[in-house]
Design a protein around this motif. Structure first.
Motif, mmCIF file in Angstrom:
data_model
loop_
_atom_site.group_PDB
_atom_site.id
_atom_site.type_symbol
_atom_site.label_atom_id
_atom_site.label_comp_id
_atom_site.label_asym_id
_atom_site.label_seq_id
_atom_site.Cartn_x
_atom_site.Cartn_y
_atom_site.Cartn_z
ATOM 1 N N ILE B 183 0.849 -1.209 0.000
ATOM 2 C CA ILE B 183 0.000 0.000 0.000
ATOM 3 C C ILE B 183 0.878 1.250 0.000
ATOM 4 N N MET B 184 1.916 1.205 0.830
ATOM 5 C CA MET B 184 2.786 2.388 0.898
ATOM 6 C C MET B 184 3.509 2.588 -0.440
ATOM 7 N N ARG B 185 3.921 1.493 -1.054
ATOM 8 C CA ARG B 185 4.608 1.617 -2.345
ATOM 9 C C ARG B 185 3.691 2.281 -3.366
ATOM 10 N N GLN B 186 2.431 1.846 -3.342
ATOM 11 C CA GLN B 186 1.477 2.429 -4.298
ATOM 12 C C GLN B 186 1.220 3.907 -4.012
ATOM 13 N N LEU B 187 1.114 4.221 -2.724
ATOM 14 C CA LEU B 187 0.889 5.626 -2.356
ATOM 15 C C LEU B 187 2.055 6.504 -2.805
ATOM 16 N N ARG B 188 3.262 5.993 -2.569
ATOM 17 C CA ARG B 188 4.453 6.761 -2.966
ATOM 18 C C ARG B 188 4.543 6.901 -4.486
ATOM 19 N N ALA B 189 4.243 5.789 -5.165
ATOM 20 C CA ALA B 189 4.301 5.823 -6.629
ATOM 21 C C ALA B 189 3.317 6.855 -7.167
ATOM 22 N N ARG B 190 2.142 6.888 -6.526
ATOM 23 C CA ARG B 190 1.126 7.843 -6.965
ATOM 24 C C ARG B 190 1.609 9.287 -6.743
ATOM 25 N N ALA B 191 2.312 9.477 -5.643
ATOM 26 C CA ALA B 191 2.804 10.825 -5.330
ATOM 27 C C ALA B 191 4.001 11.201 -6.198
ATOM 28 N N THR B 192 4.662 10.217 -6.766
ATOM 29 C CA THR B 192 5.867 10.466 -7.558
ATOM 30 C C THR B 192 5.536 10.709 -9.026
ATOM 31 N N GLU B 193 4.577 9.917 -9.520
ATOM 32 C CA GLU B 193 4.312 9.953 -10.962
ATOM 33 C C GLU B 193 3.347 11.083 -11.317
ATOM 34 N N LEU B 194 3.601 11.685 -12.453
ATOM 35 C CA LEU B 194 2.719 12.745 -12.946
ATOM 36 C C LEU B 194 2.274 12.370 -14.359
ATOM 37 N N PRO B 195 1.030 11.913 -14.502
ATOM 38 C CA PRO B 195 0.567 11.492 -15.835
ATOM 39 C C PRO B 195 0.476 12.686 -16.783
#
Lengths: 567, 452
Positions: B183-195
């Motif tokens: 879950i944390m990995r997904q949250l971080r990935a979401r905060a990192t990536e900019l579509p």
């Protein structure tokens, strides 16, 4: 410890030392052989190395590598962090510590010219880093390795590819800066290379030149010495201080300037006018203000400097590719600013370019890529000859191409072949190819006009305009800056002026009459705009096409930016 | 202390290092080459001149500290002192103070010369006004680096986990640790990536309000594709937008950008963009023409660089840190010089410093996951790393004192760094070693020293 034990210990130690030394003696010969076979040892002394480098390479011994490794790691770390101010100094030290390590030098130069340069938005900053890469090889590494063809090839490649081609957004800026700099050094065209080659090398020889009697004394009367005059001459973009110019006769002034220009060329670009003269005689009238010419120069020097038995294919490739580029875009037509940089095919170089391919194919018979490259060169050459109205040459070349490359490609009629290629070319053309095609059509239009055939002239001009539109429409907004052409009207005017200069007088008069009074010719013949005072500064940096900010989240009453780009 | 000054001034090594330090100050600035810009020239001058000067003086301090005490012990001169009622800790302290103050004075003179030389070059250089302006705003300044506010991913992950446990998303036999990590990995990935087409905003809080016309820099790096792949990187387009606090709530100033991904870039902002409450809001919209997502890694900021103090203030702080390094090395030298003979003391001191430098690499060696946790391959990986961590906690590295990098980039040498150096490096790590050295010196029978 009693004396007996001490003696025994000493004896054992001595025996061990003898045994080890014997072992070393036995294995050393074999180790040395392996080192020589695997080229692990540099046996030839460094040439031209200044005392500090010669001392460093000897005194530090194997530790040089360790220090160079540390500097390399530091360099990588700084680059990763986006801190570039030390990069050139570190690269320079690495080259000094490991002057024979061609691969490292080539990488460092490439890294500065290619990787670091593109991280900057400002073209001025980019050009500085491209030059740093060039300088690392040209001004340092080649000094210590004057016989290494690999280094010559790497240097030539940066000139040919990074500066000469249009892969970089800032390529036109690079070309413009280089041309402006060389125009300042060489003066107005045409350059008298024989005089430059014959000019004395040292300032002492200049002041003692028989063509400049009592120069030192006359300079002293102006309050300057030769070194001060040279500094002022360079700072003023190739203009003598007025007091000095006034003290010399026109012939003396010209001689003095030639001497200063020859020295400047050697210092700034490491070009030897003697070698330049030889290359002009060998290849044809090369335009030395263009990067592709410098690529040919360094690759040719690489071949002539390399010891026998070296693999020279890299340099050979640069020569035929460079001459190919010189043929297609090897004459600087007009230069005022970025938008007006315009080159034209240097048709006089066709024979040299063609021969360089044939020579390379003869030496590397099993190399398919050279053969493929030659086929493309022939196609481009036929189209260029065709578009410039040299039908007989184009037809002859078609026949030769067909003999070398049997098949349908070169079998059909010239018109059909050329027009098909042109249509295809415009969709995939480089800036140079597009420019050449458009100029060719404008020139054909001028021919037709001169021969009182306005309909045909209009047709050619129409094709030129359509090709310009097709090319500019096809390159996309994001690459306009990198690949875009000069405005069509500017290209048309410059090509027409070229015709007026190049046509035989009678034909030129007829063209002039057909153009009418509305066509204004400049008072002086078309020449490069020199003496531009905007040195070191370019037009405001463009950030590329304006981006559509129609819906930037969150809502934006986007003010005209009080924020600004960082240089 | 005065005796230490006199004996130090008689040492040839001191004379040699003094001459070398002078050479560094005078020769280095004219031999090193920057990137051709005024800022680059100033940066390289500061980095190399001040760095090498500090290194020379530090080496001299270490050498003289090692040699001073041990030679006096070996040469029996110390007997004249220890036979008096002077306690040995005072003897040690006098030695240390003598070495530290003498070299501190030299460092001060050298640093003042470098400072003067730098300003002389700027005043008599060939730099254009525009370049000098850039030097003053980016190099000759003390700019504090602000990081954007980041959410607490651990808490967010925990909240999300609890929420999904309640909704019955996970079976009874799920592994809570793994699920939380995912879950944390997904949250971080979401905060990192900019579509493509999307925007992301960063909020900087507690920024000291600069003058309206002061220049701030927003330093950022984004990636296309993998952040570890250089070949994926290309030019990409986007728009930076910065909230203007003087206008209404939703008024932004925009700056279109077309830059190479994978490299650091900076945009310049006026000081007026910082709100009176010290908040600055900056956002980026991904307008990549190939509609590729981009990534902003938390480690790459965006950092806000805001001027906080002048160059002189920052310079003095950096020089003070360099003095602390000299004092530290003098202490190390005195400790080992009081225990061993000169060559052994020098060797042990050098080893201490080498261990301090190398252990940093060992600490960073194991692979880390996206949460910064070390990934050990086994015991052979774990045990050496624990040893390295323990050593790192005990041993001081001279790198820890270095502030020339910050100084050259116009970054503020913070009070926090100064406090950490004094408290952490000197107080907690060096003082125990000093106490041990003084204790050994006190216990040592100096009369048994026999010259061989």
């Amino acid at each position: 410890m009693n004396r007996g034990r001490q003696l025994i210990l000493t004896g054992v130690t001595l025996l061990a030392a003898v045994a080890l030394l014997t072992g070393i003696g036995l294995s050393e010969r074999q180790l040395n052989r392996i080192r020589t076979e695997a080229a692990l040892t540099e046996t030839t002394p460094l040439e031209n190395a200044p005392p500090l480098i010669a001392f460093t390479t000897v005194a530090l011994g194997g530790f040089r590598g360790l220090i160079a490794d540390y500097l390399w790691l530091r360099s990588n770390k700084l680059q990763e962090d986006g801190n570039y101010f030390e990069m050139f100094q570190l690269a320079s030290w690495i080259v000094k510590l490991q002057p024979r390590f061609t691969g490292a030098t080539a990488f460092l130069a490439w890294n500065m010219s290619y990787n670091i340069s593109v991280t900057f938005n400002s073209f001025e900053d980019r050009w500085r880093w491209v030059k740093r890469g060039l300088e690392l090889i040209r001004d340092e590494a080649l000094l210590y390795n004057p016989n290494d063809p690999e280094l010559f090839k790497e240097l030539a490649w940066i000139y040919l590819h990074k500066v000469g081609q249009d892969m970089d957004d800032a390529n036109r800026y690079y070309k413009t800066q280089m041309a402006k700099s060389l125009t300042a050094i060489l003066g107005e065209e045409p350059t008298n290379w024989s005089e430059l080659a014959a000019a004395p090398r040292s300032l002492a020889d200049v002041t003692g030149d028989p063509g400049l009697p009592a120069l030192a004394k006359r300079l002293a009367e102006t309050g300057l010495d030769a070194a001060a005059v040279e500094r002022s001459f360079r700072a003023a973009d190739g203009v003598l201080p007025p007091a000095v110019a006034a003290s010399l006769s026109p012939a003396e002034q010209q001689r003095f300037e030639t001497c200063l220009r020859a020295r400047w060329l050697r210092d700034a670009y490491k070009l030897d006018p003697v070698a330049v003269l030889a290359m002009n005689r060998r290849y044809g009238p090369l335009d030395w203000r263009l990067p592709q010419t410098h690529a040919v120069y360094w690759a040719t020097r690489g071949i002539s400097a390399a010891p026998k038995g070296q693999d020279l294919l890299g340099c050979e490739r640069i020569i035929f590719q460079g001459l190919n580029a010189c043929f297609k875009t090897g004459r600087l037509l007009y230069l005022k600013d970025l938008e007006s940089l315009e080159t034209t095919p240097n048709i006089g170089l066709f024979t040299a370019a063609n021969q360089s391919y044939l020579d390379a194919m003869a030496r590397h018979t099993d190399n398919a890529s050279i053969r493929g490259g030659y086929e493309n060169f022939l196609i481009d050459s036929i189209v260029i000859f065709y578009t410039f109205g040299q039908y007989r040459q184009a037809t002859d070349l078609m026949k030769k191409a067909h003999a070398l490359f049997p098949g349908p490609k070169f079998a059909g009629p010239l018109d059909e072949f050329a027009l098909a290629q042109l249509a295809e070319d415009m969709t995939m053309a480089t800036n140079a190819q597009a420019q050449a095609s458009i100029q060719g059509y404008i020139m054909q239009s001028c021919y037709a006009l001169a021969f009182n055939d306005p309909d045909r002239a209009a047709a050619f001009e129409g094709i030129a305009r359509k090709l310009w539109q097709k090319y500019m429409g096809g390159i996309g907004k994001s690459t306009v800056e990198r690949r875009g052409l000069a405005p069509y009207e500017s290209m048309k005017r410059n090509a027409t002026l070229q015709c007026l200069q190049r046509f035989p007088p009678g034909l030129a008069s007829r063209l002039r009459a057909a153009l009418g009074a509305s066509f204004q010719e400049p008072a002086a013949p078309l020449k490069m705009a020199n003496g531009n005072t905007e040195t070191g500064k370019m037009a405001p940096v463009s950030l590329g096409p304006r981006l559509d900010l129609a819906a930037p989240p969150p809502p934006a009453e986007a003010e005209p930016a009080p924020v600004g780009p960082r240089r | 202390m005065a005796q230490t000054w006199r004996s130090s001034l008689r040492l040839r090594v001191f004379h040699l290092l003094l001459v070398l330090s002078l050479l560094v100050v005078l020769v280095v600035p004219v031999t090193v080459k920057g990137d051709g810009t005024a800022a680059g020239d100033v940066q390289i001058l500061l980095t190399y001149t001040l760095g090498m000067l500090t290194a020379m003086i530090s080496a001299a301090a270490l050498w003289i500290a090692c040699a001073g005490l041990s030679r006096e012990i070996e040469g029996y001169q110390v007997h004249l002192v220890v036979s008096t009622p002077v306690p040995r800790w005072r003897l040690w302290l006098g030695k240390w103070l003598g070495v530290a103050t003498l070299h501190g004075l030299l460092l001060g003179i050298g640093a003042a010369t470098v400072f003067g030389l730098l300003h002389w070059r700027l005043a008599h250089g060939i730099y254009a006004d525009e370049e000098l302006k850039q030097v003053r705003s980016e190099v000759l300044a003390g700019r504090r680096e602000y990081l954007p506010w980041q959410p607490n991913f651990l808490r967010l992950a925990e909240d999300e986990y609890q929420k999904r446990v309640k909704t019955g998303d996970f079976g009874p036999d799920h592994n809570p640790v793994q699920v939380r990590a995912e879950i944390m990995r997904q949250l971080r990935a979401r905060a990192t990536e900019l579509p493509p087409g999307a925007s992301r905003f960063w909020v900087y809080r507690g920024v000291r309000k600069p003058a309206d016309d002061a220049l701030l820099h927003l330093r950022y790096r984004h990636y296309i594709g993998s952040s570890s792949s250089r070949t994926d990187q290309k030019f990409t387009e986007g728009v930076w937008a910065v909230r203007d606090p003087a206008a209404n709530e939703d008024s932004f100033a925009a700056l279109p950008q077309r830059v190479m991904s994978g490299a650091f870039h900076e945009i310049v902002l006026p000081g007026k963009m910082v709100a009176p409450d010290g908040q600055l809001v900056a956002g980026y919209t991904n307008l990549d023409q190939e509609r590729t997502p981009i990534m902003f890694q938390p480690a790459d900021g965006p950092f806000l660089l805001a001027p906080e103090t002048g160059f002189l203030n920052n310079y003095l702080r950096a020089v003070f840190l360099a003095f602390l390094q000299v004092a530290f090395l003098a202490a190390i030298g005195c400790v080992f010089g009081g225990i061993f003979s000169t060559p052994v003391a020098l060797f042990v001191s050098a080893m201490y410093l080498v261990i301090g430098l190398l252990v940093q690499s060992a600490v960073r060696a194991p692979l880390q996951d996206e949460f910064g946790r070390f990934q050990y391959q086994g015991l052979s990986d774990r045990i050496p790393h624990y040893v390295a961590l323990a050593t790192r906690a005990l041993v001081v590295s001279v790198d820890d004192f270095d502030a020339t990098g910050d100084l050259a980039r116009g970054r503020l040498v913070t009070w926090e760094k100064l406090g950490g150096t004094i408290g952490g490096l000197l107080g907690l790590r060096t003082l125990p070693l000093v106490a041990l050295g003084v204790w050994i010196l006190t216990r040592r029978e100096l009369g048994t020293v026999v010259r061989t």
